[in-house]
Design a protein around this motif. Structure first.
Motif, PDB file in Angstrom:
ATOM      1  N   LEU A  60     -12.450   4.294   0.555  1.00  0.00           N
ATOM      2  CA  LEU A  60     -12.751   3.577   1.790  1.00  0.00           C
ATOM      3  C   LEU A  60     -11.519   2.871   2.351  1.00  0.00           C
ATOM      4  O   LEU A  60     -11.367   2.759   3.569  1.00  0.00           O
ATOM      5  N   VAL A  61     -10.647   2.391   1.478  1.00  0.00           N
ATOM      6  CA  VAL A  61      -9.424   1.726   1.946  1.00  0.00           C
ATOM      7  C   VAL A  61      -8.595   2.682   2.793  1.00  0.00           C
ATOM      8  O   VAL A  61      -8.085   2.324   3.866  1.00  0.00           O
ATOM      9  N   LEU A  62      -8.454   3.917   2.336  1.00  0.00           N
ATOM     10  CA  LEU A  62      -7.680   4.900   3.099  1.00  0.00           C
ATOM     11  C   LEU A  62      -8.450   5.374   4.325  1.00  0.00           C
ATOM     12  O   LEU A  62      -7.867   5.504   5.411  1.00  0.00           O
ATOM     13  N   ALA A  63      -9.750   5.618   4.180  1.00  0.00           N
ATOM     14  CA  ALA A  63     -10.539   6.130   5.305  1.00  0.00           C
ATOM     15  C   ALA A  63     -10.563   5.158   6.470  1.00  0.00           C
ATOM     16  O   ALA A  63     -10.595   5.568   7.636  1.00  0.00           O
ATOM     17  N   ALA A  64     -10.532   3.853   6.174  1.00  0.00           N
ATOM     18  CA  ALA A  64     -10.617   2.839   7.228  1.00  0.00           C
ATOM     19  C   ALA A  64      -9.277   2.572   7.903  1.00  0.00           C
ATOM     20  O   ALA A  64      -9.240   1.883   8.931  1.00  0.00           O
ATOM     21  N   GLN A  65      -8.188   3.122   7.348  1.00  0.00           N
ATOM     22  CA  GLN A  65      -6.875   2.786   7.896  1.00  0.00           C
ATOM     23  C   GLN A  65      -6.007   3.995   8.232  1.00  0.00           C
ATOM     24  O   GLN A  65      -5.038   3.854   8.983  1.00  0.00           O
ATOM     25  N   CYS A  66      -6.320   5.165   7.710  1.00  0.00           N
ATOM     26  CA  CYS A  66      -5.488   6.349   7.914  1.00  0.00           C
ATOM     27  C   CYS A  66      -6.266   7.386   8.722  1.00  0.00           C
ATOM     28  O   CYS A  66      -7.225   7.978   8.227  1.00  0.00           O
ATOM     29  N   ALA A  67      -5.823   7.615   9.960  1.00  0.00           N
ATOM     30  CA  ALA A  67      -6.564   8.488  10.863  1.00  0.00           C
ATOM     31  C   ALA A  67      -6.328   9.965  10.612  1.00  0.00           C
ATOM     32  O   ALA A  67      -7.078  10.804  11.088  1.00  0.00           O
ATOM     33  N   ARG A  68      -5.276  10.311   9.872  1.00  0.00           N
ATOM     34  CA  ARG A  68      -4.921  11.722   9.709  1.00  0.00           C
ATOM     35  C   ARG A  68      -5.198  12.261   8.306  1.00  0.00           C
ATOM     36  O   ARG A  68      -4.739  13.354   7.977  1.00  0.00           O
ATOM     37  N   LEU A  69      -5.909  11.532   7.496  1.00  0.00           N
ATOM     38  CA  LEU A  69      -6.210  12.011   6.157  1.00  0.00           C
ATOM     39  C   LEU A  69      -7.519  12.801   6.146  1.00  0.00           C
ATOM     40  O   LEU A  69      -8.442  12.496   6.911  1.00  0.00           O
ATOM     41  N   PRO A  70      -7.648  13.799   5.278  1.00  0.00           N
ATOM     42  CA  PRO A  70      -8.939  14.489   5.126  1.00  0.00           C
ATOM     43  C   PRO A  70      -9.960  13.558   4.483  1.00  0.00           C
ATOM     44  O   PRO A  70      -9.623  12.508   3.936  1.00  0.00           O
ATOM     45  N   GLU A  71     -11.215  13.948   4.570  1.00  0.00           N
ATOM     46  CA  GLU A  71     -12.285  13.140   3.981  1.00  0.00           C
ATOM     47  C   GLU A  71     -12.108  13.034   2.467  1.00  0.00           C
ATOM     48  O   GLU A  71     -11.740  14.005   1.802  1.00  0.00           O
ATOM     49  N   LEU A  72     -12.370  11.851   1.945  1.00  0.00           N
ATOM     50  CA  LEU A  72     -12.396  11.625   0.501  1.00  0.00           C
ATOM     51  C   LEU A  72     -13.802  11.153   0.148  1.00  0.00           C
ATOM     52  O   LEU A  72     -14.130   9.978   0.276  1.00  0.00           O
ATOM     53  N   ARG A  73     -14.637  12.098  -0.257  1.00  0.00           N
ATOM     54  CA  ARG A  73     -16.025  11.766  -0.544  1.00  0.00           C
ATOM     55  C   ARG A  73     -16.109  11.031  -1.883  1.00  0.00           C
ATOM     56  O   ARG A  73     -15.640  11.519  -2.908  1.00  0.00           O
ATOM     57  N   THR A  74     -16.701   9.847  -1.847  1.00  0.00           N
ATOM     58  CA  THR A  74     -16.801   9.047  -3.057  1.00  0.00           C
ATOM     59  C   THR A  74     -17.805   9.664  -4.023  1.00  0.00           C
ATOM     60  O   THR A  74     -18.965   9.899  -3.648  1.00  0.00           O
ATOM     61  N   PRO A  75     -17.390   9.960  -5.257  1.00  0.00           N
ATOM     62  CA  PRO A  75     -18.306  10.583  -6.221  1.00  0.00           C
ATOM     63  C   PRO A  75     -19.348   9.593  -6.718  1.00  0.00           C
ATOM     64  O   PRO A  75     -19.112   8.384  -6.756  1.00  0.00           O
ATOM     65  N   ASN A  76     -20.489  10.105  -7.079  1.00  0.00           N
ATOM     66  CA  ASN A  76     -21.527   9.276  -7.680  1.00  0.00           C
ATOM     67  C   ASN A  76     -21.304   9.243  -9.188  1.00  0.00           C
ATOM     68  O   ASN A  76     -21.861  10.034  -9.948  1.00  0.00           O
ATOM     69  N   THR A 110     -14.392 -10.045  -9.992  1.00  0.00           N
ATOM     70  CA  THR A 110     -15.233  -8.953 -10.485  1.00  0.00           C
ATOM     71  C   THR A 110     -14.674  -7.639  -9.956  1.00  0.00           C
ATOM     72  O   THR A 110     -14.551  -7.471  -8.739  1.00  0.00           O
ATOM     73  N   PRO A 111     -14.319  -6.704 -10.825  1.00  0.00           N
ATOM     74  CA  PRO A 111     -13.608  -5.507 -10.352  1.00  0.00           C
ATOM     75  C   PRO A 111     -14.488  -4.540  -9.563  1.00  0.00           C
ATOM     76  O   PRO A 111     -15.650  -4.333  -9.890  1.00  0.00           O
ATOM     77  N   THR A 112     -13.903  -4.002  -8.510  1.00  0.00           N
ATOM     78  CA  THR A 112     -14.462  -2.854  -7.804  1.00  0.00           C
ATOM     79  C   THR A 112     -13.560  -1.681  -8.127  1.00  0.00           C
ATOM     80  O   THR A 112     -12.376  -1.680  -7.772  1.00  0.00           O
ATOM     81  N   TYR A 113     -14.087  -0.691  -8.819  1.00  0.00           N
ATOM     82  CA  TYR A 113     -13.241   0.344  -9.403  1.00  0.00           C
ATOM     83  C   TYR A 113     -12.811   1.379  -8.362  1.00  0.00           C
ATOM     84  O   TYR A 113     -13.545   1.665  -7.401  1.00  0.00           O
ATOM     85  N   PRO A 114     -11.617   1.966  -8.550  1.00  0.00           N
ATOM     86  CA  PRO A 114     -11.163   3.022  -7.635  1.00  0.00           C
ATOM     87  C   PRO A 114     -12.052   4.248  -7.720  1.00  0.00           C
ATOM     88  O   PRO A 114     -12.829   4.416  -8.672  1.00  0.00           O
ATOM     89  N   THR A 115     -11.922   5.101  -6.707  1.00  0.00           N
ATOM     90  CA  THR A 115     -12.797   6.269  -6.608  1.00  0.00           C
ATOM     91  C   THR A 115     -12.073   7.593  -6.835  1.00  0.00           C
ATOM     92  O   THR A 115     -12.709   8.599  -7.143  1.00  0.00           O
ATOM     93  N   HIS A 116     -10.754   7.614  -6.656  1.00  0.00           N
ATOM     94  CA  HIS A 116      -9.977   8.849  -6.762  1.00  0.00           C
ATOM     95  C   HIS A 116      -8.591   8.536  -7.324  1.00  0.00           C
ATOM     96  O   HIS A 116      -8.141   7.383  -7.302  1.00  0.00           O
ATOM     97  N   VAL A 117      -7.938   9.575  -7.804  1.00  0.00           N
ATOM     98  CA  VAL A 117      -6.505   9.518  -8.093  1.00  0.00           C
ATOM     99  C   VAL A 117      -5.825  10.527  -7.180  1.00  0.00           C
ATOM    100  O   VAL A 117      -6.161  11.721  -7.211  1.00  0.00           O
ATOM    101  N   LEU A 118      -4.915  10.059  -6.352  1.00  0.00           N
ATOM    102  CA  LEU A 118      -4.149  10.963  -5.496  1.00  0.00           C
ATOM    103  C   LEU A 118      -2.943  11.478  -6.264  1.00  0.00           C
ATOM    104  O   LEU A 118      -2.216  10.689  -6.893  1.00  0.00           O
ATOM    105  N   ALA A 119      -2.734  12.778  -6.231  1.00  0.00           N
ATOM    106  CA  ALA A 119      -1.533  13.394  -6.813  1.00  0.00           C
ATOM    107  C   ALA A 119      -0.568  13.632  -5.657  1.00  0.00           C
ATOM    108  O   ALA A 119      -0.657  14.635  -4.948  1.00  0.00           O
ATOM    109  N   VAL A 120       0.335  12.690  -5.456  1.00  0.00           N
ATOM    110  CA  VAL A 120       1.160  12.658  -4.246  1.00  0.00           C
ATOM    111  C   VAL A 120       2.508  13.326  -4.512  1.00  0.00           C
ATOM    112  O   VAL A 120       3.258  12.900  -5.394  1.00  0.00           O
TER     113      VAL A 120
END
Length: 286
Positions: free
Chosen positions: A138-154, A109-119
């Motif tokens: 959440l994948v990035l927030a839980a593993q990358c200590a130096r990234l800015p906040e990525l607030r999940t949109p509703n 059952t898919p859990t959809y992504p929350t953002h697109v990063l333009a890297v």
């Protein structure tokens, strides 16, 4: 960030502990790639990505992410490829992308992504393109200590997903895609395969313990370096390219604050292998 030679606890491939490797007068490589001081990820970043996980222990969150990786990868696979551009001009990034959904190829059952990063690259002012990378915040927030906040949109999910586009710059966008895959699947074989040729027999069921055992075995390191040297045709230019792949990955890990011990040990192993291969190529040319 530049690599600096630091003391190393073992010798391999004919290099002393703190030596730099030099294939020519213009190429100086450190014996090891220094690890930065550990920083834990921010609880604020976790809360921005998943408010329901405030005060939840970080180890639990990471275990949950690993167990839910199939659903998240199914969500990534649900994005219609024709509506996710591989790259866009950095100067003309849209605020969001509207992406139609399709049935995922897996049964999860898919859990959809929350953002697109333009890297884009932080090292080149001439690079005008940004690669577009869908992610779960959440994948990035839980593993990358130096990234800015990525607030999940509703965002309500129907047949189309509306994802915010977030500009981000790292030393190597190509290396970032390798790290993004690892943050979902935690496959060490995938990391090594992305850097340079490795014997398939070594990659089969590669574990952290196998990585550490190989690093402490001179004969095993020699065989892997010999394989890489022969796969490159003893060509120093090709081996230098593989070395750049490893160093790019290291630089991105430092910038992101990605402190996974399995990943860092695998990076150390890759560096040992490629330095050993270059050393063998130099010896064979003499």
């Amino acid at each position: 960030m530049s690599a600096q030679p630091i003391p190393f606890g073992k010798s391999a491939h004919g290099l002393r502990d703190s030596q730099t490797f030099s294939s020519s007068s213009s190429v100086q490589l450190p014996r090891t790639l220094a690890r930065p001081e550990f920083i834990e990820v921010s609880p604020v970043a976790i809360a921005a990505a998943a408010p329901e996980l405030v005060n939840v222990p970080l180890d639990y969150i990471r275990r949950r992410l690993r167990s839910e990786a199939p659903q998240m990868m199914a969500g990534l696979s649900s994005l219609a490829p024709s509506h996710v551009p591989s790259s866009l001009p950095k100067s003309h990034l849209p605020p969001s992308l509207s992406i139609p959904l399709r049935a995922p190829p897996s049964r999860a059952t898919p859990t959809y992504p929350t953002h697109v990063l333009a890297v884009s690259s932080s090292k080149s002012s001439h690079d005008t393109q940004a690669i577009m990378v869908p992610v779960h915040s959440l994948v990035l927030a839980a593993q990358c200590a130096r990234l800015p906040e990525l607030r999940t949109p509703n965002t309500a999910v129907s047949h189309t997903l509306h994802l915010p586009v977030i500009p981000m710059s790292v030393p190597s966008p190509a290396a970032f895609t390798v790290l993004r895959s690892f943050m979902y699947d935690h496959r060490l074989d995938g990391v090594l395969k992305a850097l340079f040729p490795v014997p398939p027999s070594f990659l089969a069921n590669l574990s952290h313990s196998a990585v550490r055992a190989t690093m402490s075995s001179g004969p095993a390191l020699h065989q892997l370096s010999l394989y890489l040297c022969e796969a490159s045709g003893h060509n120093l230019q090709t081996l230098t390219t593989y070395t750049a792949h490893v160093k790019d990955l290291w630089q991105d890990m430092v910038v992101l604050g990605l402190f996974d011990s399995e990943l860092w040990d695998t990076l150390d192993l890759a560096w040992d292998i490629v330095l050993g291969a270059m050393n063998l190529a130099v010896v064979m040319r003499q």
